[in-house]
Motif scaffolding. Structure first.
Motif, PDB file in Angstrom:
ATOM      1  N   ARG A 151       0.831  -1.205   0.000  1.00 57.81           N
ATOM      2  CA  ARG A 151       0.000   0.000   0.000  1.00 57.81           C
ATOM      3  C   ARG A 151       0.863   1.250   0.000  1.00 57.81           C
ATOM      4  O   ARG A 151       0.572   2.232  -0.690  1.00 57.81           O
ATOM      5  CB  ARG A 151      -0.918   0.013   1.223  1.00 57.81           C
ATOM      6  CG  ARG A 151      -2.160  -0.835   1.087  1.00 57.81           C
ATOM      7  CD  ARG A 151      -3.209  -0.479   2.132  1.00 57.81           C
ATOM      8  NE  ARG A 151      -2.772  -0.690   3.477  1.00 57.81           N
ATOM      9  CZ  ARG A 151      -3.328  -1.557   4.333  1.00 57.81           C
ATOM     10  NH1 ARG A 151      -4.322  -2.337   3.931  1.00 57.81           N
ATOM     11  NH2 ARG A 151      -2.892  -1.662   5.560  1.00 57.81           N
ATOM     12  N   VAL A 200      -6.302   7.237  -0.843  1.00 56.73           N
ATOM     13  CA  VAL A 200      -6.236   7.014   0.601  1.00 56.73           C
ATOM     14  C   VAL A 200      -7.632   6.743   1.148  1.00 56.73           C
ATOM     15  O   VAL A 200      -7.839   5.826   1.960  1.00 56.73           O
ATOM     16  CB  VAL A 200      -5.603   8.230   1.313  1.00 56.73           C
ATOM     17  CG1 VAL A 200      -5.765   8.104   2.828  1.00 56.73           C
ATOM     18  CG2 VAL A 200      -4.123   8.362   0.956  1.00 56.73           C
ATOM     19  N   VAL A 226      -8.970   3.426   3.181  1.00 56.18           N
ATOM     20  CA  VAL A 226      -9.557   3.542   4.522  1.00 56.18           C
ATOM     21  C   VAL A 226     -10.947   2.918   4.549  1.00 56.18           C
ATOM     22  O   VAL A 226     -11.303   2.182   5.487  1.00 56.18           O
ATOM     23  CB  VAL A 226      -9.603   5.010   4.978  1.00 56.18           C
ATOM     24  CG1 VAL A 226     -10.328   5.141   6.310  1.00 56.18           C
ATOM     25  CG2 VAL A 226      -8.192   5.574   5.091  1.00 56.18           C
ATOM     26  N   LEU A 263     -11.097  -0.844   4.921  1.00 58.93           N
ATOM     27  CA  LEU A 263     -10.833  -1.432   6.230  1.00 58.93           C
ATOM     28  C   LEU A 263     -12.118  -1.842   6.935  1.00 58.93           C
ATOM     29  O   LEU A 263     -12.100  -2.735   7.789  1.00 58.93           O
ATOM     30  CB  LEU A 263     -10.068  -0.435   7.119  1.00 58.93           C
ATOM     31  CG  LEU A 263      -8.653  -0.051   6.711  1.00 58.93           C
ATOM     32  CD1 LEU A 263      -8.087   0.969   7.688  1.00 58.93           C
ATOM     33  CD2 LEU A 263      -7.747  -1.267   6.628  1.00 58.93           C
ATOM     34  N   ILE A 270       0.978   7.211   6.991  1.00 60.62           N
ATOM     35  CA  ILE A 270      -0.338   6.675   6.625  1.00 60.62           C
ATOM     36  C   ILE A 270      -0.332   5.160   6.723  1.00 60.62           C
ATOM     37  O   ILE A 270      -1.240   4.552   7.303  1.00 60.62           O
ATOM     38  CB  ILE A 270      -0.714   7.120   5.199  1.00 60.62           C
ATOM     39  CG1 ILE A 270      -0.707   8.648   5.079  1.00 60.62           C
ATOM     40  CG2 ILE A 270      -2.065   6.542   4.800  1.00 60.62           C
ATOM     41  CD1 ILE A 270      -0.887   9.146   3.659  1.00 60.62           C
ATOM     42  N   HIS A 328      -0.472   3.990  10.384  1.00 60.39           N
ATOM     43  CA  HIS A 328      -1.789   4.082  11.010  1.00 60.39           C
ATOM     44  C   HIS A 328      -2.734   2.995  10.497  1.00 60.39           C
ATOM     45  O   HIS A 328      -3.420   2.333  11.281  1.00 60.39           O
ATOM     46  CB  HIS A 328      -2.422   5.449  10.729  1.00 60.39           C
ATOM     47  CG  HIS A 328      -1.745   6.594  11.410  1.00 60.39           C
ATOM     48  ND1 HIS A 328      -1.151   6.494  12.645  1.00 60.39           N
ATOM     49  CD2 HIS A 328      -1.597   7.904  11.020  1.00 60.39           C
ATOM     50  CE1 HIS A 328      -0.664   7.681  12.999  1.00 60.39           C
ATOM     51  NE2 HIS A 328      -0.920   8.537  12.035  1.00 60.39           N
ATOM     52  N   LEU A 329      -2.762   2.813   9.172  1.00 61.42           N
ATOM     53  CA  LEU A 329      -3.716   1.864   8.601  1.00 61.42           C
ATOM     54  C   LEU A 329      -3.395   0.435   9.008  1.00 61.42           C
ATOM     55  O   LEU A 329      -4.299  -0.353   9.313  1.00 61.42           O
ATOM     56  CB  LEU A 329      -3.731   2.006   7.081  1.00 61.42           C
ATOM     57  CG  LEU A 329      -4.162   3.375   6.537  1.00 61.42           C
ATOM     58  CD1 LEU A 329      -4.235   3.340   5.024  1.00 61.42           C
ATOM     59  CD2 LEU A 329      -5.491   3.807   7.122  1.00 61.42           C
ATOM     60  N   GLU A 338      -5.751  -2.007  11.164  1.00 59.38           N
ATOM     61  CA  GLU A 338      -6.136  -3.278  10.556  1.00 59.38           C
ATOM     62  C   GLU A 338      -5.832  -4.454  11.483  1.00 59.38           C
ATOM     63  O   GLU A 338      -6.656  -5.356  11.658  1.00 59.38           O
ATOM     64  CB  GLU A 338      -5.404  -3.438   9.225  1.00 59.38           C
ATOM     65  CG  GLU A 338      -5.877  -4.588   8.372  1.00 59.38           C
ATOM     66  CD  GLU A 338      -5.203  -4.594   7.017  1.00 59.38           C
ATOM     67  OE1 GLU A 338      -5.812  -5.111   6.065  1.00 59.38           O
ATOM     68  OE2 GLU A 338      -4.058  -4.093   6.918  1.00 59.38           O
ATOM     69  N   LEU A 361      -9.378   9.693  12.025  1.00 60.02           N
ATOM     70  CA  LEU A 361      -8.215   9.698  11.134  1.00 60.02           C
ATOM     71  C   LEU A 361      -8.218  11.000  10.350  1.00 60.02           C
ATOM     72  O   LEU A 361      -9.245  11.396   9.798  1.00 60.02           O
ATOM     73  CB  LEU A 361      -8.298   8.496  10.188  1.00 60.02           C
ATOM     74  CG  LEU A 361      -7.075   8.143   9.342  1.00 60.02           C
ATOM     75  CD1 LEU A 361      -5.932   7.673  10.231  1.00 60.02           C
ATOM     76  CD2 LEU A 361      -7.431   7.060   8.333  1.00 60.02           C
TER      77      LEU A 361
END
Length: 498
Positions: free
Chosen positions: A57, A84, A88, A91, A170, A173-174, A178, A194
């Protein structure tokens, strides 16, 4: 893709469950509630399992040349924000995911930002996760060893513009969200917001308006700003201080119009002479700042082993020597600094035998943590007016002011993050003072005075952010992701309050 080694996520020494967890006197391992230990073990293993997709990603985002400066195609920033937002949404964690804009002070639209919100369960805290998807221009293409916007893995590092600053933020965080989603079955123990900004590299010109327009959605008990650095690839860092900054245009005028230098040279002052004398007054003989009213925060942060090597890394030319006084850490993080970043004057190629009537310079002032930037501006203005030679007229305009930042080390969020870093990295986290500035943090402090703000990051001394050959160490990214995931779990479960 080669994956760097990380601490064994199944080792109990890496999966502490908070303050009530104790260390075994014999082994030093962390022991505690079995449910907490098992959950954190699963969390670490899940981060490891998901890490290749997190890197993929990141690579996808690096391929989008999302430079936010006005002279670059804004379509790329829009495409970056849209992608992005798609990631998001996929998820399946957030109730809403929006691409939003606010106007700058001049009324023009700002760059697109991604905002996602998941409300907290009753009684649980909310954490806001910040990063930015815009990047610096690539700079000199000849200086890149790999294409700037073609992500390339060499050894343990992923190269490309934005690979670290701040698209890795980014990805961090993702991936943490997850992994937490998977080990909790989607029953997250906290609320999440976020905020992926789109114009940080352009000075965040619409940031304050954005908070005014959308600030309620971003309200949180703790805020993690993933846009800083670690002392090394083996030592995590929590940024506890940032210098403020002041930039402005200084114009010095001595004549109504230009004159032939042979007619009045030696009799009347030209603006270049007056500018040189004026600027020189800003520093003492050792190169340290000599402006009354600019304060320093001497020795506030412990030195980091090897810190003096930063002078060598600066690449001094020939017989050039360092400037200032005190440790390198104090000079670059705790003391004020003044730099002239540009001068508008006749170039050497176009110079004539002329007394120049006026000259302008761009001046950058770094303000020590703890000093109010507005008070520092007043001190600099007073100094320049008092030190103008030969009756020259000095004018200061185009001020851009950003406040510094100091962290309260004793908050539950700080304690929880330091514990998560320590247990993940297997080394003591460093409390780091950064010489640069992140002015929008002051806006967050003003908007959310009760929020606990943590400045973390995925950079290291070899990252070369803003320069050719920017890169992200993948081992650092993995460990930073594991630490943030552990923080979210612990903070949400109220470990710090036990």
């Amino acid at each position: 893709m080669q994956q760097p080694t990380t601490p064994d996520a199944s080792d109990p020494a890496t999966v502490a469950a908070g303050r009530e967890t104790a260390r075994d006197d014999r082994t030093g391992a962390l022991v505690g509630d079995r449910d907490d230990v098992a959950l954190e073990r699963d969390l670490g293993e899940r981060v490891d399992l998901l890490f290749p997709s997190a890197v993929a990603r990141l690579a996808e985002l690096v391929r989008i040349p999302s430079v936010s400066w006005a002279s670059f195609d804004p379509e790329h920033v829009e495409r970056s924000a849209a992608r992005v937002a798609e990631i998001v949404r996929a998820l399946g964690v957030f109730e809403r995911v929006d691409v939003l804009r606010s106007n700058r002070a001049d009324g023009t639209p700002g760059q697109p930002a991604v905002v996602a919100v998941r409300p907290a369960p009753d009684g649980a805290p909310t954490v806001l996760l910040y990063a930015h998807h815009d990047v610096q221009p690539p700079g000199d293409e000849d200086g890149w060893r790999t294409p700037a916007f073609e992500p390339t893995v060499v050894g343990d590092r992923l190269y490309g513009r934005g690979a670290s600053d701040d698209k890795a933020g980014i990805a961090l965080h993702l991936a943490a969200i997850e992994a937490l989603r998977d080990v909790t079955g989607g029953d997250l123990p906290l609320g999440l917001a976020l905020f992926i900004e789109g114009e940080e590299e352009d000075g965040s010109p619409s940031f304050d308006r954005f908070l005014a327009d959308h600030g309620d959605a971003l309200r949180a008990d703790a805020i993690i700003v993933a846009d800083s650095e670690n002392p090394s690839v083996s030592t995590p860092g929590l940024t506890v201080s940032l210098r403020g900054n002041i930039t402005f245009r200084l114009t010095v005028r001595t004549l109504e119009h230009a004159w032939h230098s042979g007619m009045f040279g030696g009799a009347v002052p030209d603006a270049v002479l007056a500018m040189v004398r004026t600027l020189d007054s800003l520093w003492g003989p050792d190169g340290g700042v000599a402006v009354a009213g600019l304060t320093a925060r001497e020795g506030a942060d412990p030195g980091i082993e090897g810190d003096e090597r930063r002078i060598v890394e600066a690449g001094l030319h020939g017989a050039a020597t360092p400037i200032g006084r005190g440790s390198v850490r104090d000079r670059t993080a705790n003391q004020p600094a003044i730099t002239v970043t540009g001068i508008d004057a006749p170039s050497v190629a176009t110079a004539s035998n002329t007394l120049v009537p006026s000259v302008s310079a761009r001046v950058s002032v770094r303000v020590a943590p703890g000093q109010d930037a507005d008070a520092a501006r007043d001190a600099v203005v007073a100094h320049l007016r008092a030190h103008a030679p030969f009756g020259a007229t000095v004018e200061m305009s185009e001020f851009d002011i950003g406040q510094g930042f100091l962290v309260d080390h004793g908050t539950p969020a700080v304690t929880t993050m330091l514990d998560a870093m320590r247990d993940t990295w297997g080394s003591e986290p460093a409390l780091v003072g950064i010489g640069g500035s992140i002015p929008f943090i002051a806006s967050l402090v003003e908007r959310y005075p009760d929020a606990q703000i943590l400045v973390t990051g995925v950079e290291d001394p070899a990252t070369m952010a803003h320069s050719p050959n920017e890169s992200q160490h993948l081992g650092v990214l993995r460990r930073a992701t594991q630490a943030e995931a552990r923080f979210l779990l612990r903070f949400g479960r109220g470990v710090a309050e036990r």
